[in-house]
Design a protein around this motif. Structure first.
Motif, PDB file in Angstrom:
ATOM      1  N   SER A  69     -57.329  43.340  91.654  1.00  0.00           N
ATOM      2  CA  SER A  69     -58.239  43.225  90.510  1.00  0.00           C
ATOM      3  C   SER A  69     -58.028  41.904  89.775  1.00  0.00           C
ATOM      4  O   SER A  69     -58.989  41.257  89.345  1.00  0.00           O
ATOM      5  N   TYR A  70     -56.761  41.486  89.641  1.00  0.00           N
ATOM      6  CA  TYR A  70     -56.473  40.211  88.977  1.00  0.00           C
ATOM      7  C   TYR A  70     -56.827  39.029  89.889  1.00  0.00           C
ATOM      8  O   TYR A  70     -57.372  38.015  89.427  1.00  0.00           O
ATOM      9  N   GLU A  73     -60.537  38.240  89.848  1.00  0.00           N
ATOM     10  CA  GLU A  73     -60.969  37.495  88.660  1.00  0.00           C
ATOM     11  C   GLU A  73     -60.514  36.040  88.737  1.00  0.00           C
ATOM     12  O   GLU A  73     -61.276  35.111  88.439  1.00  0.00           O
ATOM     13  N   THR A 141     -61.117  42.731  76.071  1.00  0.00           N
ATOM     14  CA  THR A 141     -60.542  42.058  77.248  1.00  0.00           C
ATOM     15  C   THR A 141     -61.399  40.878  77.687  1.00  0.00           C
ATOM     16  O   THR A 141     -61.259  40.391  78.802  1.00  0.00           O
TER      17      THR A 141
END
Length: 303
Positions: A69-70, A73, A141
């Motif tokens: 997920s990181y 991004e 966020t």
């Protein structure tokens, strides 16, 4: 833990993106052994396996999904940067990400966001609709630049944010010509027993509207209630019952839905807010939206 090796992380991301070590090695012009070695080194640094083998397939572990997920991004942003450099500053559309609370009328959202489409530089408007608390979590966020809401920041949101009042409007009661004729007479007394469509229980205006009905000694027959304002107005257009809208939008809604104003509730005002994580607004599109709201759409606070 020492700093992550971004080359190892990139190879992991390519395995996820392409669907396997062999395909990642073909994309990167490396041997599968080299890719596997880099993946093993990353797992050793993190201290947890990122994949588990199921037959001939690699499946992400819980830690693998977190890291992916990181990585998504990070490297997606890197690809966007590369594209921006190639196109130059005038060729890339800047994203303007707006969350729209599900209780905000779609017509209000459209009117408020119009200036964002008229900026003098490329801009891509991205709208997300949903429950306010979910949108505020995305705002915290930085997945959203702004949230449009029918209330200020709720205390239970537990985020640091700032309310920017865009404006307020009285409410108008609308209905088809047939309904208005059937329930003619003094307003609002003549609406006693009339069919009515109410906004959902989560709408800030709902309890205030019901309290106004009590004070006015009228008890309309509630036919239905809706969380979706567009669906409510569609039923109103079909003649299912009277409904309320912000007076500033009454004229355009009457034209679009072929209804008429039965009366104005002057003592009730619906407010609309922009919620941001910045006390001072800086994003050009956000400034354009708030300026239009305050100086045009809600210029007359007694509307």
């Amino acid at each position: 833990m020492q700093a992550l090796n971004y080359k190892h992380l990139y190879y992991f991301w390519m395995i996820c993106k392409t669907g396997g070590v062999i395909r990642a090695s073909e994309r990167l012009f490396l041997t599968p052994q080299a890719i596997s070695g880099q993946l093993k080194a990353l797992e050793e640094q993190i201290g947890s396996p990122l994949f588990r083998r199921e037959g001939r397939q690699l499946t992400l572990t819980d830690m693998g999904r977190l890291v992916q997920s990181y990585a998504d991004e990070m490297f997606s942003l890197g690809e966007a940067l590369q594209e921006a450099i190639e196109l130059g500053p005038q060729g890339v559309a800047q994203e303007f990400r707006v969350g729209i609370g599900d209780m905000v009328p779609k017509t209000v959202a459209f009117e408020l966001l119009q200036p964002a489409l008229q900026m003098d530089y490329p801009l891509r408007l991205i709208c997300r609709e949903g429950r306010l608390l979910n949108l505020l979590a995305d705002l915290a966020t930085h997945k959203l630049d702004l949230v449009l809401a029918d209330r200020p920041l709720p205390a239970e949101a537990n985020i640091r944010g700032f309310n920017h009042l865009l404006g307020e409007s009285t409410l108008s009661v609308l209905g088809t010509a047939t309904l208005c004729a059937q329930w003619a007479g003094d307003f609002p007394a003549a609406l006693h027993g009339a069919p009515f469509l109410l906004p959902g229980a989560d709408a800030v205006i709902r309890p205030r509207l019901e309290a106004w009905m009590e004070r006015a000694h009228i008890r309309p027959r509630v036919v239905a209630e809706f969380d979706d304002g567009a669906l409510l107005k569609a039923f109103g257009k079909a003649g299912a019952g009277f409904f309320v809208v912000p007076t500033v939008l009454a004229h355009s809604i009457c034209q679009e839905y072929q209804v008429a104003v039965r009366g104005v509730i002057g003592e009730l005002k619906e407010q609309f807010y922009a919620i941001s994580v910045q006390r001072k607004l800086r994003h050009p599109a956000v400034i354009a939206v708030t300026e239009r709201a305050r100086h045009e759409l809600f210029a007359n606070s007694n509307s």
